[in-house]
Design an enzyme around this catalytic site. Structure first.
Site, PDB file in Angstrom:
ATOM      1  N   SER A  86      35.402  -5.849  13.679  1.00  0.00           N
ATOM      2  CA  SER A  86      34.057  -6.243  14.118  1.00  0.00           C
ATOM      3  C   SER A  86      33.039  -5.149  13.831  1.00  0.00           C
ATOM      4  CB  SER A  86      34.061  -6.530  15.620  1.00  0.00           C
ATOM      5  OG  SER A  86      34.979  -7.544  15.919  1.00  0.00           O
TER       6      SER A  86
HETATM    7  C1  LIG Z   1      37.300 -10.211  15.193  1.00  0.00           C
HETATM    8  S1  LIG Z   1      39.013 -10.029  14.951  1.00  0.00           S
HETATM    9  C2  LIG Z   1      39.552  -8.551  15.733  1.00  0.00           C
HETATM   10  C3  LIG Z   1      38.569  -7.739  16.322  1.00  0.00           C
HETATM   11  C4  LIG Z   1      39.051  -6.404  16.786  1.00  0.00           C
HETATM   12  N1  LIG Z   1      39.428  -6.429  18.174  1.00  0.00           N
HETATM   13  C5  LIG Z   1      37.902  -5.458  16.547  1.00  0.00           C
HETATM   14  O1  LIG Z   1      37.197  -5.168  17.485  1.00  0.00           O
HETATM   15  O2  LIG Z   1      37.695  -5.061  15.415  1.00  0.00           O
HETATM   16  C6  LIG Z   1      39.677 -11.261  16.036  1.00  0.00           C
HETATM   17  C7  LIG Z   1      41.169 -11.356  16.017  1.00  0.00           C
HETATM   18  O3  LIG Z   1      41.565 -12.283  17.005  1.00  0.00           O
HETATM   19  C8  LIG Z   1      42.791 -12.820  16.574  1.00  0.00           C
HETATM   20  N2  LIG Z   1      43.049 -14.028  17.344  1.00  0.00           N
HETATM   21  C9  LIG Z   1      42.514 -15.269  17.193  1.00  0.00           C
HETATM   22  N3  LIG Z   1      43.039 -16.110  18.085  1.00  0.00           N
HETATM   23  C10 LIG Z   1      43.924 -15.397  18.825  1.00  0.00           C
HETATM   24  C11 LIG Z   1      44.788 -15.712  19.894  1.00  0.00           C
HETATM   25  N4  LIG Z   1      44.847 -16.936  20.412  1.00  0.00           N
HETATM   26  N5  LIG Z   1      45.552 -14.738  20.398  1.00  0.00           N
HETATM   27  C12 LIG Z   1      45.510 -13.475  19.901  1.00  0.00           C
HETATM   28  N6  LIG Z   1      44.727 -13.128  18.881  1.00  0.00           N
HETATM   29  C13 LIG Z   1      43.934 -14.075  18.349  1.00  0.00           C
HETATM   30  C14 LIG Z   1      42.619 -13.038  15.092  1.00  0.00           C
HETATM   31  O4  LIG Z   1      43.855 -13.091  14.425  1.00  0.00           O
HETATM   32  C15 LIG Z   1      41.775 -11.823  14.711  1.00  0.00           C
HETATM   33  O5  LIG Z   1      42.568 -10.812  14.172  1.00  0.00           O
END
Ligand SMILES: C[S@@+](CC[C@H](N)C(=O)[O-])C[C@H]1O[C@@H](n2cnc3c(N)ncnc32)[C@H](O)[C@@H]1O
Length: 418
Positions: A86
Protein backbone atom coordinates in the site's frame (compact mmCIF):
# COMPACT_ATOMS: atom_id res chain seq x y z
CA UNK A 1 -4.22 -15.28 -10.71
CA UNK A 2 -1.39 -13.43 -12.34
CA UNK A 3 1.53 -12.41 -10.16
CA UNK A 4 3.20 -9.22 -11.31
CA UNK A 5 6.41 -10.36 -13.01
CA UNK A 6 8.63 -11.18 -10.09
CA UNK A 7 11.89 -9.37 -10.29
CA UNK A 8 14.45 -9.99 -7.68
CA UNK A 9 16.36 -7.11 -6.22
CA UNK A 10 17.51 -4.94 -9.11
CA UNK A 11 21.24 -4.25 -8.89
CA UNK A 12 20.75 -0.53 -8.40
CA UNK A 13 18.23 -1.20 -5.64
CA UNK A 14 20.61 -2.94 -3.32
CA UNK A 15 21.27 -1.09 -0.16
CA UNK A 16 24.46 0.42 -1.56
CA UNK A 17 23.24 4.00 -1.67
CA UNK A 18 22.71 4.70 2.01
CA UNK A 19 22.92 8.47 1.65
CA UNK A 20 20.28 8.52 -1.07
CA UNK A 21 18.08 6.18 0.97
CA UNK A 22 18.46 8.39 4.06
CA UNK A 23 17.61 11.52 2.05
CA UNK A 24 14.52 9.94 0.48
CA UNK A 25 13.38 8.51 3.80
CA UNK A 26 13.64 11.95 5.43
CA UNK A 27 11.76 13.47 2.50
CA UNK A 28 9.01 10.86 2.89
CA UNK A 29 8.67 11.58 6.60
CA UNK A 30 8.45 15.31 5.90
CA UNK A 31 5.81 14.80 3.21
CA UNK A 32 3.74 12.46 5.37
CA UNK A 33 3.84 15.02 8.15
CA UNK A 34 2.66 17.74 5.77
CA UNK A 35 -0.15 15.47 4.59
CA UNK A 36 -1.03 14.82 8.26
CA UNK A 37 -0.62 11.10 7.64
CA UNK A 38 2.10 11.10 10.30
CA UNK A 39 0.96 12.85 13.45
CA UNK A 40 2.74 11.18 16.36
CA UNK A 41 6.47 10.75 17.06
CA UNK A 42 5.93 6.97 17.35
CA UNK A 43 4.71 6.56 13.77
CA UNK A 44 7.36 8.99 12.56
CA UNK A 45 10.07 6.95 14.24
CA UNK A 46 8.73 3.71 12.71
CA UNK A 47 8.59 5.17 9.18
CA UNK A 48 12.12 6.46 9.61
CA UNK A 49 13.36 3.11 10.90
CA UNK A 50 12.03 0.75 8.23
CA UNK A 51 13.86 0.72 4.89
CA UNK A 52 10.82 0.81 2.58
CA UNK A 53 12.84 0.16 -0.58
CA UNK A 54 13.75 -3.32 0.67
CA UNK A 55 10.04 -4.25 0.45
CA UNK A 56 9.60 -3.00 -3.10
CA UNK A 57 12.91 -4.03 -4.65
CA UNK A 58 11.35 -3.94 -8.13
CA UNK A 59 10.79 -0.17 -8.21
CA UNK A 60 13.28 2.71 -8.38
CA UNK A 61 14.25 4.28 -5.05
CA UNK A 62 12.40 7.54 -5.76
CA UNK A 63 9.14 5.63 -6.24
CA UNK A 64 9.75 3.36 -3.27
CA UNK A 65 9.81 6.47 -1.07
CA UNK A 66 6.99 8.37 -2.81
CA UNK A 67 4.13 9.00 -0.36
CA UNK A 68 1.35 8.03 -2.74
CA UNK A 69 2.99 5.20 -4.64
CA UNK A 70 1.53 1.73 -4.15
CA UNK A 71 3.15 -1.23 -5.80
CA UNK A 72 0.79 -3.85 -7.21
CA UNK A 73 2.20 -7.33 -6.64
CA UNK A 74 -0.68 -9.33 -8.11
CA UNK A 75 -3.71 -8.98 -10.37
CA UNK A 76 -6.61 -11.36 -10.95
CA UNK A 77 -7.65 -12.76 -14.31
CA UNK A 78 -9.76 -9.64 -15.00
CA UNK A 79 -6.83 -7.31 -14.38
CA UNK A 80 -8.13 -6.21 -10.97
CA UNK A 81 -5.33 -5.57 -8.46
CA UNK A 82 -5.65 -8.05 -5.61
CA UNK A 83 -2.38 -7.50 -3.76
CA UNK A 84 -0.09 -4.57 -3.31
CA UNK A 85 2.32 -2.82 -1.03
CA UNK A 86 0.00 0.00 0.00
CA UNK A 87 0.95 3.64 -0.37
CA UNK A 88 3.06 4.95 2.51
CA UNK A 89 0.52 7.70 3.16
CA UNK A 90 -2.31 5.22 3.67
CA UNK A 91 -0.18 2.96 5.87
CA UNK A 92 0.93 5.84 8.10
CA UNK A 93 -2.65 7.13 8.31
CA UNK A 94 -3.96 3.71 9.37
CA UNK A 95 -1.17 3.27 11.93
CA UNK A 96 -2.11 6.62 13.43
CA UNK A 97 -5.74 5.47 13.54
CA UNK A 98 -4.66 2.25 15.22
CA UNK A 99 -2.66 3.93 18.00
CA UNK A 100 -0.32 0.96 18.40
CA UNK A 101 1.75 1.08 21.59
CA UNK A 102 4.78 -0.89 22.81
CA UNK A 103 3.96 -4.35 24.11
CA UNK A 104 0.74 -4.73 22.11
CA UNK A 105 -0.28 -7.84 20.21
CA UNK A 106 -1.38 -6.89 16.71
CA UNK A 107 -3.04 -8.88 13.93
CA UNK A 108 -2.51 -7.60 10.40
CA UNK A 109 -4.87 -9.02 7.77
CA UNK A 110 -3.16 -8.76 4.38
CA UNK A 111 0.63 -8.98 4.31
CA UNK A 112 3.11 -7.13 2.19
CA UNK A 113 5.94 -7.16 4.68
CA UNK A 114 6.52 -3.41 4.95
CA UNK A 115 3.50 -2.60 7.09
CA UNK A 116 4.26 -5.57 9.34
CA UNK A 117 7.78 -4.16 9.80
CA UNK A 118 6.30 -0.79 10.78
CA UNK A 119 4.06 -2.60 13.28
CA UNK A 120 7.05 -4.51 14.64
CA UNK A 121 8.77 -1.19 15.27
CA UNK A 122 5.69 0.15 17.04
CA UNK A 123 5.07 -2.83 19.33
CA UNK A 124 8.78 -3.22 20.15
CA UNK A 125 10.50 -6.18 21.77
CA UNK A 126 7.66 -6.94 24.17
CA UNK A 127 4.91 -6.90 21.58
CA UNK A 128 3.91 -9.31 18.86
CA UNK A 129 2.87 -8.95 15.23
CA UNK A 130 0.95 -11.67 13.44
CA UNK A 131 0.36 -11.02 9.76
CA UNK A 132 -1.94 -13.26 7.75
CA UNK A 133 -2.70 -13.42 4.05
CA UNK A 134 -4.99 -15.67 2.07
CA UNK A 135 -2.54 -15.86 -0.80
CA UNK A 136 0.54 -18.11 -0.56
CA UNK A 137 2.42 -16.05 -3.18
CA UNK A 138 2.02 -12.93 -1.07
CA UNK A 139 3.28 -14.78 1.98
CA UNK A 140 6.28 -16.16 0.10
CA UNK A 141 7.23 -12.63 -0.75
CA UNK A 142 6.80 -11.39 2.83
CA UNK A 143 8.72 -14.42 4.15
CA UNK A 144 11.62 -13.46 1.89
CA UNK A 145 11.59 -9.71 2.43
CA UNK A 146 10.94 -9.35 6.16
CA UNK A 147 13.98 -11.30 7.43
CA UNK A 148 16.15 -9.73 4.71
CA UNK A 149 15.27 -6.33 6.18
CA UNK A 150 16.00 -7.56 9.70
CA UNK A 151 12.45 -8.34 10.89
CA UNK A 152 12.55 -11.99 11.96
CA UNK A 153 9.98 -11.78 14.69
CA UNK A 154 6.82 -11.21 12.64
CA UNK A 155 4.66 -14.34 12.56
CA UNK A 156 3.39 -14.93 9.02
CA UNK A 157 0.47 -17.28 8.40
CA UNK A 158 -1.63 -18.30 5.45
CA UNK A 159 -5.25 -17.90 6.53
CA UNK A 160 -8.54 -16.33 5.54
CA UNK A 161 -8.80 -13.10 7.53
CA UNK A 162 -12.55 -13.66 7.90
CA UNK A 163 -11.68 -16.04 10.74
CA UNK A 164 -8.81 -14.03 12.21
CA UNK A 165 -6.02 -16.01 13.84
CA UNK A 166 -7.69 -17.73 16.83
CA UNK A 167 -4.54 -19.60 17.84
CA UNK A 168 -2.79 -16.26 18.47
CA UNK A 169 -5.70 -14.27 19.91
CA UNK A 170 -6.49 -12.05 21.74
CA UNK A 171 -5.26 -8.93 19.95
CA UNK A 172 -5.08 -5.36 21.13
CA UNK A 173 -5.30 -4.19 17.54
CA UNK A 174 -6.57 -5.77 14.32
CA UNK A 175 -5.54 -3.92 11.18
CA UNK A 176 -7.32 -5.00 8.03
CA UNK A 177 -5.62 -4.04 4.79
CA UNK A 178 -8.08 -5.37 2.19
CA UNK A 179 -11.41 -3.71 1.41
CA UNK A 180 -14.06 -5.28 3.68
CA UNK A 181 -17.82 -5.22 3.36
CA UNK A 182 -18.61 -6.48 6.84
CA UNK A 183 -17.10 -7.07 10.26
CA UNK A 184 -17.06 -10.81 10.87
CA UNK A 185 -17.56 -12.18 14.40
CA UNK A 186 -13.96 -13.41 14.67
CA UNK A 187 -12.55 -9.89 14.66
CA UNK A 188 -14.64 -8.82 17.60
CA UNK A 189 -14.23 -12.15 19.43
CA UNK A 190 -10.46 -12.00 19.09
CA UNK A 191 -10.15 -8.45 20.39
CA UNK A 192 -9.06 -7.63 23.93
CA UNK A 193 -11.53 -5.54 25.98
CA UNK A 194 -11.01 -1.96 24.84
CA UNK A 195 -9.28 -3.21 21.68
CA UNK A 196 -9.45 -1.52 18.32
CA UNK A 197 -10.11 -2.63 14.73
CA UNK A 198 -8.92 -0.52 11.81
CA UNK A 199 -10.65 -1.56 8.62
CA UNK A 200 -11.36 -0.17 5.15
CA UNK A 201 -15.12 -0.73 5.20
CA UNK A 202 -17.58 -0.28 2.36
CA UNK A 203 -20.87 1.42 3.14
CA UNK A 204 -23.36 1.94 0.30
CA UNK A 205 -20.45 1.82 -2.15
CA UNK A 206 -18.22 4.25 -0.23
CA UNK A 207 -15.06 2.92 1.41
CA UNK A 208 -13.58 4.60 4.49
CA UNK A 209 -10.82 3.25 6.67
CA UNK A 210 -12.47 3.28 10.07
CA UNK A 211 -10.90 2.95 13.52
CA UNK A 212 -13.49 1.14 15.64
CA UNK A 213 -13.24 0.88 19.41
CA UNK A 214 -14.99 -2.00 21.12
CA UNK A 215 -17.56 -0.58 23.53
CA UNK A 216 -19.57 -3.29 25.33
CA UNK A 217 -21.14 -5.37 22.56
CA UNK A 218 -20.70 -2.90 19.72
CA UNK A 219 -18.07 -0.96 17.83
CA UNK A 220 -17.89 2.82 17.75
CA UNK A 221 -15.82 4.67 15.16
CA UNK A 222 -13.35 7.13 16.63
CA UNK A 223 -12.07 8.22 13.22
CA UNK A 224 -12.63 7.52 9.52
CA UNK A 225 -10.69 8.50 6.42
CA UNK A 226 -11.14 8.23 2.67
CA UNK A 227 -9.23 5.34 1.09
CA UNK A 228 -9.21 2.79 -1.69
CA UNK A 229 -8.15 -0.84 -1.24
CA UNK A 230 -7.84 -4.12 -3.08
CA UNK A 231 -10.95 -6.27 -2.52
CA UNK A 232 -11.27 -8.80 0.28
CA UNK A 233 -11.12 -12.40 -0.93
CA UNK A 234 -12.28 -15.59 0.76
CA UNK A 235 -15.39 -16.16 2.85
CA UNK A 236 -15.99 -12.42 3.33
CA UNK A 237 -15.68 -11.52 -0.34
CA UNK A 238 -18.44 -9.20 -1.50
CA UNK A 239 -17.83 -7.10 -4.55
CA UNK A 240 -19.98 -4.32 -5.92
CA UNK A 241 -22.10 -4.95 -8.97
CA UNK A 242 -21.60 -2.81 -12.07
CA UNK A 243 -24.73 -2.11 -14.14
CA UNK A 244 -23.95 -0.58 -17.51
CA UNK A 245 -26.13 2.22 -18.84
CA UNK A 246 -24.00 2.80 -21.92
CA UNK A 247 -21.78 -0.01 -23.14
CA UNK A 248 -19.89 1.35 -26.13
CA UNK A 249 -16.35 0.12 -25.61
CA UNK A 250 -14.06 2.72 -24.10
CA UNK A 251 -16.85 5.11 -23.16
CA UNK A 252 -18.84 2.96 -20.74
CA UNK A 253 -21.15 4.61 -18.23
CA UNK A 254 -22.54 2.55 -15.38
CA UNK A 255 -23.82 2.45 -11.85
CA UNK A 256 -21.96 0.66 -9.10
CA UNK A 257 -24.37 -1.02 -6.71
CA UNK A 258 -23.77 -2.16 -3.17
CA UNK A 259 -25.89 -4.03 -0.64
CA UNK A 260 -29.63 -3.60 -1.14
CA UNK A 261 -29.21 -1.15 -4.01
CA UNK A 262 -31.24 -1.92 -7.11
CA UNK A 263 -31.94 0.05 -10.25
CA UNK A 264 -34.09 -0.29 -13.33
CA UNK A 265 -31.13 -0.41 -15.70
CA UNK A 266 -33.00 -0.32 -19.05
CA UNK A 267 -35.05 2.71 -17.93
CA UNK A 268 -31.96 4.55 -16.62
CA UNK A 269 -30.06 3.69 -19.82
CA UNK A 270 -32.84 5.39 -21.77
CA UNK A 271 -32.77 8.34 -19.37
CA UNK A 272 -29.02 8.84 -19.89
CA UNK A 273 -29.62 9.67 -23.53
CA UNK A 274 -32.31 12.24 -22.78
CA UNK A 275 -31.38 15.92 -22.39
CA UNK A 276 -30.16 16.81 -18.93
CA UNK A 277 -31.48 19.31 -16.44
CA UNK A 278 -29.10 21.16 -14.15
CA UNK A 279 -29.19 22.78 -10.74
CA UNK A 280 -26.50 24.81 -9.01
CA UNK A 281 -26.33 24.69 -5.24
CA UNK A 282 -24.49 27.90 -4.39
CA UNK A 283 -22.17 25.73 -2.25
CA UNK A 284 -18.51 26.05 -3.16
CA UNK A 285 -15.39 24.01 -2.50
CA UNK A 286 -11.69 24.83 -2.92
CA UNK A 287 -9.71 23.02 -5.59
CA UNK A 288 -7.74 20.99 -3.03
CA UNK A 289 -10.39 20.81 -0.36
CA UNK A 290 -11.59 17.27 0.36
CA UNK A 291 -15.35 16.73 0.24
CA UNK A 292 -15.66 13.01 0.86
CA UNK A 293 -17.86 13.80 3.84
CA UNK A 294 -20.43 15.29 1.48
CA UNK A 295 -20.73 11.92 -0.23
CA UNK A 296 -21.05 10.17 3.12
CA UNK A 297 -23.83 12.60 4.04
CA UNK A 298 -25.63 11.94 0.74
CA UNK A 299 -25.24 8.17 1.23
CA UNK A 300 -26.74 8.55 4.69
CA UNK A 301 -29.81 10.59 3.78
CA UNK A 302 -30.76 9.54 0.26
CA UNK A 303 -32.65 6.27 -0.16
CA UNK A 304 -31.84 6.03 -3.87
CA UNK A 305 -28.10 6.65 -3.39
CA UNK A 306 -25.81 4.85 -5.89
CA UNK A 307 -22.48 5.63 -7.55
CA UNK A 308 -22.07 6.65 -11.17
CA UNK A 309 -18.93 5.41 -12.91
CA UNK A 310 -17.74 6.38 -16.35
CA UNK A 311 -14.69 6.12 -18.53
CA UNK A 312 -12.93 9.44 -19.24
CA UNK A 313 -13.99 9.15 -22.88
CA UNK A 314 -17.65 9.20 -21.80
CA UNK A 315 -17.04 12.66 -20.38
CA UNK A 316 -15.19 13.79 -23.48
CA UNK A 317 -18.16 12.63 -25.57
CA UNK A 318 -20.50 14.63 -23.33
CA UNK A 319 -22.37 11.60 -21.99
CA UNK A 320 -21.57 12.55 -18.39
CA UNK A 321 -20.04 15.63 -16.78
CA UNK A 322 -18.22 13.99 -13.87
CA UNK A 323 -15.84 11.07 -13.68
CA UNK A 324 -14.14 9.72 -10.58
CA UNK A 325 -12.40 6.39 -9.99
CA UNK A 326 -14.29 6.17 -6.69
CA UNK A 327 -17.67 6.83 -8.33
CA UNK A 328 -19.85 9.93 -8.31
CA UNK A 329 -22.69 10.38 -5.80
CA UNK A 330 -26.00 9.80 -7.59
CA UNK A 331 -29.67 9.70 -6.69
CA UNK A 332 -31.74 7.27 -8.75
CA UNK A 333 -35.39 6.27 -8.87
CA UNK A 334 -37.20 3.90 -11.16
CA UNK A 335 -36.58 5.75 -14.41
CA UNK A 336 -34.48 8.85 -13.66
CA UNK A 337 -31.23 9.77 -11.99
CA UNK A 338 -29.30 12.85 -10.93
CA UNK A 339 -25.62 13.11 -10.01
CA UNK A 340 -23.30 15.56 -8.30
CA UNK A 341 -20.98 17.68 -10.41
CA UNK A 342 -18.92 20.87 -10.06
CA UNK A 343 -18.16 23.94 -12.14
CA UNK A 344 -15.38 26.48 -11.61
CA UNK A 345 -16.53 29.82 -10.26
CA UNK A 346 -13.74 31.74 -11.98
CA UNK A 347 -11.15 31.41 -14.71
CA UNK A 348 -8.45 30.76 -12.11
CA UNK A 349 -10.27 27.52 -11.24
CA UNK A 350 -9.45 27.78 -7.55
CA UNK A 351 -13.03 27.54 -6.35
CA UNK A 352 -15.79 25.25 -7.60
CA UNK A 353 -19.55 25.21 -7.13
CA UNK A 354 -21.40 21.96 -6.54
CA UNK A 355 -24.24 21.30 -8.89
CA UNK A 356 -26.43 18.47 -10.10
CA UNK A 357 -27.20 17.06 -13.53
CA UNK A 358 -30.34 15.00 -13.92
CA UNK A 359 -31.72 12.78 -16.67
CA UNK A 360 -35.11 11.17 -17.22
CA UNK A 361 -38.77 12.03 -16.70
CA UNK A 362 -38.30 12.78 -12.97
CA UNK A 363 -34.97 14.56 -13.38
CA UNK A 364 -36.17 17.92 -12.06
CA UNK A 365 -37.39 16.52 -8.76
CA UNK A 366 -34.30 14.35 -8.22
CA UNK A 367 -31.93 17.20 -9.06
CA UNK A 368 -33.80 19.47 -6.62
CA UNK A 369 -33.54 16.88 -3.85
CA UNK A 370 -29.84 16.29 -4.40
CA UNK A 371 -29.05 20.02 -4.57
CA UNK A 372 -31.05 20.59 -1.40
CA UNK A 373 -29.07 17.91 0.45
CA UNK A 374 -25.82 19.51 -0.70
CA UNK A 375 -27.02 22.77 0.85
CA UNK A 376 -28.07 21.03 4.08
CA UNK A 377 -24.66 19.37 4.35
CA UNK A 378 -22.98 22.74 3.85
CA UNK A 379 -25.18 24.45 6.43
CA UNK A 380 -25.30 21.78 9.15
CA UNK A 381 -22.57 19.18 8.70
CA UNK A 382 -19.67 20.60 6.75
CA UNK A 383 -17.54 21.00 9.88
CA UNK A 384 -18.78 17.82 11.52
CA UNK A 385 -18.12 14.12 11.36
CA UNK A 386 -20.51 11.23 11.03
CA UNK A 387 -20.92 8.81 13.89
CA UNK A 388 -20.44 5.29 12.58
CA UNK A 389 -21.25 2.25 14.70
CA UNK A 390 -21.48 -1.50 14.17
CA UNK A 391 -23.99 -3.39 16.29
CA UNK A 392 -24.71 -7.10 16.74
CA UNK A 393 -27.19 -8.55 14.27
CA UNK A 394 -30.17 -8.92 16.58
CA UNK A 395 -30.09 -5.33 17.87
CA UNK A 396 -33.64 -3.91 17.49
CA UNK A 397 -34.08 -0.67 15.55
CA UNK A 398 -35.12 1.30 18.62
CA UNK A 399 -31.75 0.57 20.22
CA UNK A 400 -29.80 1.86 17.23
CA UNK A 401 -28.77 5.49 16.77
CA UNK A 402 -31.15 7.45 14.52
CA UNK A 403 -29.83 7.64 10.97
CA UNK A 404 -29.01 5.23 8.18
CA UNK A 405 -28.99 1.55 9.09
CA UNK A 406 -27.04 -0.71 6.75
CA UNK A 407 -27.67 -4.38 7.38
CA UNK A 408 -24.69 -6.56 6.66
CA UNK A 409 -24.37 -10.32 7.07
CA UNK A 410 -22.85 -10.09 10.57
CA UNK A 411 -23.47 -6.57 11.78
CA UNK A 412 -25.95 -3.71 11.70
CA UNK A 413 -23.98 -0.67 10.68
CA UNK A 414 -25.30 2.79 11.49
CA UNK A 415 -24.32 6.21 10.19
CA UNK A 416 -25.72 9.19 12.05
CA UNK A 417 -24.88 12.88 12.12
CA UNK A 418 -24.82 14.89 15.32
C1 LIG B 1 -3.23 -4.12 -0.05
S1 LIG B 1 -2.59 -5.73 0.11
C2 LIG B 1 -1.51 -5.80 1.50
C3 LIG B 1 -1.27 -4.59 2.18
C4 LIG B 1 -0.20 -4.66 3.21
N1 LIG B 1 -0.74 -4.94 4.52
C5 LIG B 1 0.48 -3.31 3.18
O1 LIG B 1 0.17 -2.50 4.01
O2 LIG B 1 1.27 -3.08 2.28
C6 LIG B 1 -3.99 -6.63 0.71
C7 LIG B 1 -3.74 -8.09 0.92
O3 LIG B 1 -4.89 -8.66 1.50
C8 LIG B 1 -4.90 -10.01 1.12
N2 LIG B 1 -6.24 -10.54 1.37
C9 LIG B 1 -7.38 -10.37 0.65
N3 LIG B 1 -8.38 -11.05 1.20
C10 LIG B 1 -7.88 -11.65 2.31
C11 LIG B 1 -8.43 -12.50 3.30
N4 LIG B 1 -9.71 -12.85 3.29
N5 LIG B 1 -7.63 -12.93 4.28
C12 LIG B 1 -6.32 -12.58 4.33
N6 LIG B 1 -5.75 -11.80 3.41
C13 LIG B 1 -6.52 -11.33 2.41
C14 LIG B 1 -4.49 -10.01 -0.33
O4 LIG B 1 -3.98 -11.25 -0.74
C15 LIG B 1 -3.45 -8.89 -0.34
O5 LIG B 1 -2.16 -9.41 -0.28
Amino acid sequence: MVPTPAADVAPDQEDDRPEEVARLSEQLVRELRELKAIVTPEVERAVRAVPRHLFVPEVPLEKAYAAEHHYVTKKDEHGVSISSVSAARVQAMMLEQAGVRPGMRVLEIGSSGYNAALLAELVGQDGEVISIDIDPDVLDRARRLLPAAGYDDVTLLQADGEFGAPQHAPFDRIIVTAGAWDIPPAWVDQLTPGGRIVVPLRMRGLTRTIAFDLVDDHLVARDYQLCGFVPMQGAGENRTQLVLLHDTEGEEVGLRLDEGQQVNAPALARALHQPRVERWSGVTVGGFEPFDNLDLWLATVLDGFVLLTAKPLARERGLVASVSPLGVATLADDGSFAYRTVRPTSEERTLFEFGVYGHGPNADALADRLAEQIRIWDRDHRQGQARIEAHPLGTPNDQLPAGRVIDKRHRRLTISWP
